[in-house]
Design an enzyme around this catalytic site. Structure first.
Site, PDB file in Angstrom:
ATOM      1  N   GLU A 177     -21.173  -2.385 109.013  1.00 34.92           N
ATOM      2  CA  GLU A 177     -21.967  -1.188 109.288  1.00 34.92           C
ATOM      3  C   GLU A 177     -22.463  -1.192 110.739  1.00 34.92           C
ATOM      4  O   GLU A 177     -22.922  -2.211 111.238  1.00 34.92           O
ATOM      5  CB  GLU A 177     -23.177  -1.154 108.341  1.00 34.92           C
ATOM      6  CG  GLU A 177     -24.011   0.108 108.495  1.00 34.92           C
ATOM      7  CD  GLU A 177     -25.272   0.079 107.617  1.00 34.92           C
ATOM      8  OE1 GLU A 177     -25.633  -0.995 107.135  1.00 34.92           O
ATOM      9  OE2 GLU A 177     -25.880   1.158 107.436  1.00 34.92           O
TER      10      GLU A 177
ATOM     11  N   LYS B 203     -23.266   8.073 105.486  1.00 36.66           N
ATOM     12  CA  LYS B 203     -24.136   7.310 104.568  1.00 36.66           C
ATOM     13  C   LYS B 203     -24.941   8.291 103.729  1.00 36.66           C
ATOM     14  O   LYS B 203     -25.724   9.074 104.264  1.00 36.66           O
ATOM     15  CB  LYS B 203     -25.050   6.421 105.416  1.00 36.66           C
ATOM     16  CG  LYS B 203     -25.898   5.427 104.666  1.00 36.66           C
ATOM     17  CD  LYS B 203     -26.541   4.453 105.679  1.00 36.66           C
ATOM     18  CE  LYS B 203     -27.389   3.392 105.010  1.00 36.66           C
ATOM     19  NZ  LYS B 203     -27.767   2.327 105.981  1.00 36.66           N
TER      20      LYS B 203
ATOM     21  N   CYS C  21     -23.544   0.885 103.038  1.00 34.20           N
ATOM     22  CA  CYS C  21     -24.743   0.043 102.836  1.00 34.20           C
ATOM     23  C   CYS C  21     -25.595   0.408 101.613  1.00 34.20           C
ATOM     24  O   CYS C  21     -25.220   0.120 100.491  1.00 34.20           O
ATOM     25  CB  CYS C  21     -25.580   0.030 104.101  1.00 34.20           C
ATOM     26  SG  CYS C  21     -26.810  -1.318 104.092  1.00 34.20           S
TER      27      CYS C  21
END
Lengths: 396, 396
Positions: free
Chosen positions: A119, A196, A233
């Site tokens: 990430e 994300k 994530c």
């Protein structure tokens, strides 16, 4: 030992357990054992020279009459930031580009078809600081920023799909930032991007001061080697996020992450693996490793976060020492089996050979999609989010 | 050793690992260590006399100013069927009632407030056979069958909530069968019932020939000791099932199961624990133990399944030897920590002391409900189930 002292769970078990017990422990913990890959000695030597761990494992599927094996090799990269965080931004980015260039060279020798970096891979994970400069200067255009161009070159050179998670500057929409993964085709074209979907507000990970929840839904990318998706994530904590990627057809879901030991280490082996089981797909959990070196040397605090009144913020310690990113990247398969994790402390590349036929085979055995009753859940969820929803609680 | 030879993962690790490594391995595998409960010696002696394992652990929460600790003790029961499956039905049920009477007596001495038995606890797990008689004779009314009456007596005697998963005969709706859990209040009243929402068609577990998917939604039961729900067996593979119980307010979700080693053992530590993490609640995973002794002795096949043509079915072996139910019952907490598992081979009771305040505390730290974006998922799921849905696939 909770920091960097403990190298890896698997190596500890292998060192101490007698063989018969080791096999039972591995079976209960990891399911069907993954076959170790014979990697080329040139690759192993290069990895040793470049000082990163190189491991390879293969998952197998049953032979079918109507489909050939659909074998693909994925590469998961975990790495430290090579330069201190107070080095000029361009130097840091360039050093990371050089590091990945070397890493991808080795991955190519190992026959990797799809590679995924960690990430926000071009920068230290500075989203604890609540400072803007210089961290926002790491942001780039997803379509034609220097990192995307760099990854396109890698893709063309090696005929490899590259998944490149960056901090995105979206100049077409008011210059806002996003936490984005760019997917580059093996042809070198930008196939697309994904964002994300869930943003943490946990401990020092107050990332909502930088970017909002992704607005691109759950796209799946059809590559030459299979259908992939990227769950970035904190999205790994949300089973519905994995599910929607899977319902859109993902066979491999990458989960590039940055998470520290005290916070999440005992959750790490559970969540991506549960997602592989629940969705009949492969998941690739990638975590940073080491400690991002704080933005200042001892005694210097050029970017120390400040309170609104201008006083140094009370979280300065957390800012200076963000904690230990524990690496431990791994791949989980739809049958619940998984590879061992990479090191908790070293840079590393995990090569995993997947036969994507396993996804549909396990789907046919366990049938979670068939028995999922999604219509009922769509209805129940739509009710449950209403402000006047009354939970179904039975009282005496 | 994949059958009954391997006693438990935890005992193996404790036997072989040096202390410092053992602590790291436990931290990575299990998170924050659960405190061992000091159980009354009278209980331990009785358990030894009755030949079942008795373990106790406690999960702690931080002290709060506005709420007292909300401490509750749950009991998870895993057991073999005491009599062979070709014993007359009433004798088998009575033997199980007697066994549970003794078990609950011991649980009461340990201060258990809520007890949960295993799936279809009054019978051998005969749903592999596809035969109807005599197995359907184990079915009872949830409201006033002999097992419910038996559990009401237990509840009244011990002031305990009893979760009693049975095969239900629903005479009010065409005499159909359901896989049901009856929840009995500590007052002895039947608080309500809940049904298995997802029905497996996996290997020998072709339960859809007996009962359909539950039609009671996701009720949560407000007991004197906290809000509980019951996710029966195969429902543990479906993250949305756990989620809806949680959105309805469950603080503890029981998962009474019957599952065998070859099929699911490496999934077992993952799924209920992932549900505890993802939903900020406690989950209690309960599995049968041992091998249900087949319905016939060697050479006798009174209930052998037949093909439509009347020939003995090819699955006769599977019918006779259903495989090893591996026990390993455990409790997982919202912070991702968990108890060790009960034995893979013995009857057992796991007593776990939970401070339910931990649920909201972890909710406030991790915030998965706050960041869950359920409105988006309700919309996306409603789209995805449409027959003409086009998955969101990006191509070059």
């Amino acid at each position: 030992m909770a920091g960097s002292g403990f190298e890896s769970l698997e190596r500890c078990l292998e060192k101490h357990l007698p063989l018969a017990e080791l096999q039972e422990v591995k079976r209960v913990l990891y399911g069907k054992e993954t076959r170790k890959l014979d990697l080329p000695s040139a690759a192993l030597e290069a990895a040793s020279r470049e000082d990163f761990e190189l491991q390879g494992y293969a998952f197998e599927a049953a032979a079918e009459q109507q489909r050939r094996p659909r074998t693909v090799r994925v590469g998961l990269v975990q790495n430290r930031t090579p330069l201190p965080a107070d080095t000029p931004v361009v130097k840091q980015v360039t050093a990371l580009h050089r590091r990945m260039e070397a890493v991808v060279e080795v991955a190519a020798v190992c026959g990797v078809n799809i590679i995924c970096f960690q990430e926000a891979w071009t920068m230290p994970f500075a989203f604890c600081t609540r400072e803007k400069l210089p961290w926002t200067e790491f942001a780039e255009s997803a379509e034609d920023g220097p990192t995307t161009k760099f990854c396109q070159e890698l893709a063309r050179k090696h005929g490899m799909v590259v998944v490149s998670p960056i901090l995105e500057r979206d100049s077409a929409h008011g210059d806002v930032l996003w936490n984005t993964a760019v997917v580059i085709s093996s042809s070198g074209a930008v196939l697309g991007k994904t964002r994300k979907n869930h943003i943490p507000r946990v401990g020092d990970f107050n990332e909502s001061t930088y970017y909002m929840e992704g607005n691109l839904g759950h796209p799946v990318f059809q590559t030459r080697f299979g259908r992939i998706a990227v769950n970035i994530c904190y999205g790994r904590h949300h089973p519905l996020n994995w599910l929607m990627y899977s319902l859109n057809g993902a066979e491999i879901i990458f989960n590039p992450s940055a998470t520290i030991g005290a916070l999440s280490e005992s959750l790490w082996p559970i969540e991506a693996r549960n997602a592989a089981i629940a969705n009949h797909c492969f998941t690739c959990a990638i975590n940073r490793v080491g400690q991002d070196r704080g933005p200042a040397g001892p005694g210097r605090r050029p970017h120390a976060p400040c309170t609104p009144s201008g006083q140094p913020a009370p979280r300065f310690t957390a800012h200076r020492d963000f904690g230990h990113f524990y690496g431990s990247s791994y791949v989980a398969a739809p049958d619940g089996s998984r590879t061992p994790g990479l090191s908790r402390t070293r840079d590393g590349v995990l090569v995993a050979e997947l036969d994507l036929n396993l996804c549909r085979q396990v789907n046919d055995i366990w049938g979670f999609k068939m028995t999922g009753r999604y219509e009922m859940y769509a209805r129940e969820l739509a009710e449950a989010v209403k402000p006047d929803y009354t939970p179904k609680i039975v009282t005496e």
